[in-house]
Scaffold this active site. Structure first.
Site, PDB file in Angstrom:
ATOM      1  CE  LYS A 183      35.974 -29.984   0.520  1.00  0.00           C
ATOM      2  NZ  LYS A 183      35.089 -28.796   0.491  1.00  0.00           N
TER       3      LYS A 183
ATOM      4  CE1 TYR B 146      33.076 -29.247   5.481  1.00  0.00           C
ATOM      5  CE2 TYR B 146      32.328 -31.283   4.486  1.00  0.00           C
ATOM      6  CZ  TYR B 146      33.185 -30.196   4.496  1.00  0.00           C
ATOM      7  OH  TYR B 146      34.137 -30.054   3.511  1.00  0.00           O
TER       8      TYR B 146
ATOM      9  CG  ASN C 168      35.533 -26.305  -2.188  1.00  0.00           C
ATOM     10  OD1 ASN C 168      35.531 -27.471  -1.836  1.00  0.00           O
ATOM     11  ND2 ASN C 168      35.218 -25.313  -1.372  1.00  0.00           N
TER      12      ASN C 168
ATOM     13  CG  HIS D 282      38.404 -30.079   4.772  1.00  0.00           C
ATOM     14  ND1 HIS D 282      37.618 -29.079   5.290  1.00  0.00           N
ATOM     15  CD2 HIS D 282      39.099 -30.594   5.824  1.00  0.00           C
ATOM     16  CE1 HIS D 282      37.816 -29.019   6.616  1.00  0.00           C
ATOM     17  NE2 HIS D 282      38.712 -29.932   6.958  1.00  0.00           N
TER      18      HIS D 282
ATOM     19  CD  GLU E 276      38.542 -30.388  10.477  1.00  0.00           C
ATOM     20  OE1 GLU E 276      39.558 -30.380   9.736  1.00  0.00           O
ATOM     21  OE2 GLU E 276      37.678 -29.490  10.446  1.00  0.00           O
TER      22      GLU E 276
HETATM   23  P1  RTP Z   1      36.234 -26.753   3.853  1.00  0.00           P
HETATM   24  O1  RTP Z   1      35.689 -26.748   5.260  1.00  0.00           O
HETATM   25  O2  RTP Z   1      35.569 -27.760   2.965  1.00  0.00           O
HETATM   26  O3  RTP Z   1      37.730 -26.857   3.837  1.00  0.00           O
HETATM   27  O4  RTP Z   1      35.938 -25.345   3.172  1.00  0.00           O
HETATM   28  P2  RTP Z   1      36.122 -23.905   3.813  1.00  0.00           P
HETATM   29  O5  RTP Z   1      36.631 -24.003   5.222  1.00  0.00           O
HETATM   30  O6  RTP Z   1      36.906 -23.100   2.854  1.00  0.00           O
HETATM   31  O7  RTP Z   1      34.634 -23.391   3.821  1.00  0.00           O
HETATM   32  P3  RTP Z   1      33.481 -23.594   4.895  1.00  0.00           P
HETATM   33  O8  RTP Z   1      32.903 -22.274   5.176  1.00  0.00           O
HETATM   34  O9  RTP Z   1      33.963 -24.446   6.038  1.00  0.00           O
HETATM   35  O10 RTP Z   1      32.403 -24.426   4.073  1.00  0.00           O
HETATM   36  C1  RTP Z   1      32.477 -25.835   3.973  1.00  0.00           C
HETATM   37  C2  RTP Z   1      32.124 -26.258   2.570  1.00  0.00           C
HETATM   38  O11 RTP Z   1      30.763 -26.012   2.352  1.00  0.00           O
HETATM   39  C3  RTP Z   1      30.551 -25.730   0.982  1.00  0.00           C
HETATM   40  N1  RTP Z   1      29.834 -24.475   0.859  1.00  0.00           N
HETATM   41  N2  RTP Z   1      28.830 -24.334   0.048  1.00  0.00           N
HETATM   42  N3  RTP Z   1      26.635 -23.283  -1.367  1.00  0.00           N
HETATM   43  C4  RTP Z   1      27.322 -22.487  -0.556  1.00  0.00           C
HETATM   44  O12 RTP Z   1      27.081 -21.322  -0.438  1.00  0.00           O
HETATM   45  C5  RTP Z   1      28.428 -23.065   0.182  1.00  0.00           C
HETATM   46  N4  RTP Z   1      29.173 -22.443   1.076  1.00  0.00           N
HETATM   47  C6  RTP Z   1      30.078 -23.346   1.506  1.00  0.00           C
HETATM   48  C7  RTP Z   1      31.890 -25.618   0.310  1.00  0.00           C
HETATM   49  O13 RTP Z   1      32.136 -26.814  -0.424  1.00  0.00           O
HETATM   50  C8  RTP Z   1      32.858 -25.495   1.471  1.00  0.00           C
HETATM   51  O14 RTP Z   1      34.115 -26.050   1.139  1.00  0.00           O
HETATM   52 MG    MG Z   2      35.772 -25.255   6.683  1.00  0.00          MG
END
Ligand code: RTP
Ligand code: MG
Length: 148
Positions: free
Chosen positions: A9, A49, A112, A115, A126
């Site tokens: 990212k 997203y 973070n 991804h 994707e």
């Molecule tokens: P990613 O898709 O980016 O790999 O991350 P992930 O699967 O671990 O998490 P996901 O639930 O898909 O969330 C996507 C991205 O959204 C941001 N996020 N912000 N502010 C918040 O509470 C919050 N929750 C999620 C994070 O950057 C996450 O990577």
């Molecule tokens: Mg995710």
């Protein structure tokens, strides 16, 4: 062979962690099949997203991912989807275990570092979304015939 979509990212790119992240997956034994540095359009970010469209952080997420270049990749290997997620650590870096990418380098949930696709369906979707046909190359490692 299973494939997954991994992206460094904008925060990971700005902090100079592209090489470190590639190294971790390489040393683990996975194979990078495609990779490119690119700036993400709002349209692509919103499609990527889409599952989070209704979440309160959606706008912030799209702004962040379009804020600077990312490094997008396809990685191949047995169980690469789940294993890459393990190597990345939990979404919130404060909960991610030391030794994981987010545990070692992440600071906040919004920034973070990396991804990774979360399922075979996401990986398929994707990879098609981020790469066109000419950019996708599958190959075998032939190292066994080069060294002994
Ligand atoms: P990613 O898709 O980016 O790999 O991350 P992930 O699967 O671990 O998490 P996901 O639930 O898909 O969330 C996507 C991205 O959204 C941001 N996020 N912000 N502010 C918040 O509470 C919050 N929750 C999620 C994070 O950057 C996450 O990577
Ligand atoms: Mg995710």
């Amino acid at each position: 062979m299973e494939k997954t979509f991994i992206m460094v990212k904008p925060d990971g790119v700005q902090r100079g962690l592209i090489g470190e992240i590639i190294s971790r997956f390489e040393r683990k034994g996975f194979r990078m099949e495609s990779g490119k540095l690119m700036t993400v359009s709002t349209e692509l970010a919103e499609k990527h997203y889409a599952e989070h469209k209704e979440k309160p952080f959606f706008g912030e997420l799209v702004n962040f991912i379009t804020s600077g270049p990312v490094f997008a990749m396809v990685w191949a290997g047995e169980d690469v989807i789940a294993t890459a997620r393990q190597m990345m650590g939990k979404t919130n870096p404060s909960e991610a275990a030391p030794g994981t990418i987010r545990g070692d380098y992440g600071l906040t949930v919004g920034k973070n570092i990396v991804h990774g696709s979360d399922s075979p369906e996401s990986a398929e979707r994707e990879i098609q979304l981020w790469f066109n046909e000419e950019e996708l190359s599958s190959y075998e490692k032939t190292i066994d015939s080069w060294i002994y």
